[in-house]
Motif scaffolding. Structure first.
Motif, mmCIF file in Angstrom:
data_model
loop_
_atom_site.group_PDB
_atom_site.id
_atom_site.type_symbol
_atom_site.label_atom_id
_atom_site.label_comp_id
_atom_site.label_asym_id
_atom_site.label_seq_id
_atom_site.Cartn_x
_atom_site.Cartn_y
_atom_site.Cartn_z
ATOM 1 N N UNK A 15 42.399 -131.582 -40.827
ATOM 2 C CA UNK A 15 42.955 -131.674 -42.172
ATOM 3 C C UNK A 15 42.834 -130.313 -42.835
ATOM 4 N N UNK A 16 43.907 -129.873 -43.494
ATOM 5 C CA UNK A 16 43.929 -128.595 -44.186
ATOM 6 C C UNK A 16 44.338 -128.808 -45.639
ATOM 7 N N UNK A 17 43.770 -128.004 -46.534
ATOM 8 C CA UNK A 17 44.119 -128.043 -47.955
ATOM 9 C C UNK A 17 44.764 -126.718 -48.321
ATOM 10 N N UNK A 49 54.105 -134.399 -31.056
ATOM 11 C CA UNK A 49 53.567 -134.117 -32.384
ATOM 12 C C UNK A 49 52.121 -133.649 -32.241
ATOM 13 N N UNK A 50 51.924 -132.327 -32.192
ATOM 14 C CA UNK A 50 50.583 -131.752 -32.041
ATOM 15 C C UNK A 50 50.044 -131.230 -33.364
ATOM 16 N N UNK A 51 50.742 -131.496 -34.455
ATOM 17 C CA UNK A 51 50.389 -130.930 -35.755
ATOM 18 C C UNK A 51 49.206 -131.602 -36.420
ATOM 19 N N UNK A 52 48.771 -130.986 -37.500
ATOM 20 C CA UNK A 52 47.634 -131.456 -38.271
ATOM 21 C C UNK A 52 48.109 -131.990 -39.622
ATOM 22 N N UNK A 53 47.183 -132.601 -40.360
ATOM 23 C CA UNK A 53 47.470 -133.099 -41.694
ATOM 24 C C UNK A 53 47.374 -131.958 -42.699
ATOM 25 N N UNK A 54 48.248 -131.973 -43.714
ATOM 26 C CA UNK A 54 48.253 -130.941 -44.748
ATOM 27 C C UNK A 54 48.191 -131.617 -46.114
ATOM 28 N N UNK A 131 42.238 -137.708 -52.628
ATOM 29 C CA UNK A 131 41.330 -138.739 -52.112
ATOM 30 C C UNK A 131 40.953 -138.566 -50.639
ATOM 31 N N UNK A 132 41.053 -137.355 -50.096
ATOM 32 C CA UNK A 132 40.808 -137.147 -48.665
ATOM 33 C C UNK A 132 39.553 -136.323 -48.398
ATOM 34 N N UNK A 133 38.550 -136.401 -49.263
ATOM 35 C CA UNK A 133 37.323 -135.631 -49.065
ATOM 36 C C UNK A 133 36.568 -136.096 -47.825
ATOM 37 N N UNK A 134 36.710 -137.363 -47.445
ATOM 38 C CA UNK A 134 35.988 -137.891 -46.289
ATOM 39 C C UNK A 134 36.438 -137.242 -44.979
ATOM 40 N N UNK A 135 37.664 -136.706 -44.952
ATOM 41 C CA UNK A 135 38.175 -136.068 -43.735
ATOM 42 C C UNK A 135 37.686 -134.628 -43.593
ATOM 43 N N UNK A 136 36.956 -134.121 -44.568
ATOM 44 C CA UNK A 136 36.421 -132.756 -44.570
ATOM 45 C C UNK A 136 37.523 -131.717 -44.306
ATOM 46 N N UNK A 137 38.508 -131.617 -45.214
ATOM 47 C CA UNK A 137 39.606 -130.665 -44.987
ATOM 48 C C UNK A 137 39.154 -129.222 -45.166
ATOM 49 N N UNK A 140 43.016 -123.425 -46.721
ATOM 50 C CA UNK A 140 43.906 -122.431 -46.121
ATOM 51 C C UNK A 140 44.380 -121.499 -47.233
ATOM 52 N N UNK A 141 44.326 -120.207 -47.007
ATOM 53 C CA UNK A 141 44.813 -119.231 -47.972
ATOM 54 C C UNK A 141 46.198 -118.753 -47.529
ATOM 55 N N UNK A 142 47.092 -118.646 -48.484
ATOM 56 C CA UNK A 142 48.417 -118.094 -48.216
ATOM 57 C C UNK A 142 48.287 -116.576 -48.381
ATOM 58 N N UNK A 143 48.556 -115.856 -47.317
ATOM 59 C CA UNK A 143 48.413 -114.397 -47.361
ATOM 60 C C UNK A 143 49.498 -113.790 -48.244
#
Length: 145
Positions: A15-17, A49-54, A131-137, A140-143
């Motif tokens: 999971x990424x934020x 589908x090898x992607x992650x959650x965003x 509400x996704x704190x349980x997934x420990x996201x 990610x910084x946008x360069x």
């Protein structure tokens, strides 16, 4: 040397934020689409589908460059005669800012069943809370260029 193809059972998802505060819409959407597709992983396979959650937070604070705020228009049609509706970027941001980001990201995904499946892993929120704190996201910084 054999080509490696990921199997659906082997895919591990993270999971990424992404914080959209004062970020450009297209750059955030491109980064999110890349992660949703899984192109940031060495095990990327085009037909799996090898992607992650965003998770994108602060959707109401996103910006666009130039005169796009007044000139960019979003269209939708009800299916009935005369049912074409349009709104500018500014109007859309006042009513539903999360839909603006979803529209931009989904335009960068494949237009097939795989792209629709990848689009379901996108979560957009107006405020800084989600509400996704349980997934420990991971953040990610946008360069900036």
């Amino acid at each position: 040397m054999k080509t490696y193809y990921a199997k659906p059972s082997e895919v591990e998802r993270e999971w990424f934020v992404i914080d959209a505060t004062d970020q450009v819409l297209g750059r955030v959407a491109a980064k999110a689409a890349m992660i949703l597709k899984g192109k940031h992983k060495p095990t990327y396979t085009p037909h799996i589908d090898t992607g992650d959650f965003v998770i994108i937070v602060n959707a109401d604070k996103i910006k666009v460059t130039g005169t796009k705020a007044a000139n960019k228009e979003y269209y939708r049609h009800s299916g009935h005669p005369g049912g074409l509706k349009k709104e500018t970027f500014t109007e859309a941001m006042e009513k539903h800012p999360e839909r603006v980001i979803e529209h931009a990201v989904k335009g960068m995904l494949p237009k097939n069943t795989l792209g629709r499946k990848q689009g379901l892993k996108l979560k957009v929120y107006v405020g800084p809370d989600h509400p996704h704190q349980a997934q420990k996201p991971r953040e990610i910084k946008i360069e900036e260029l």
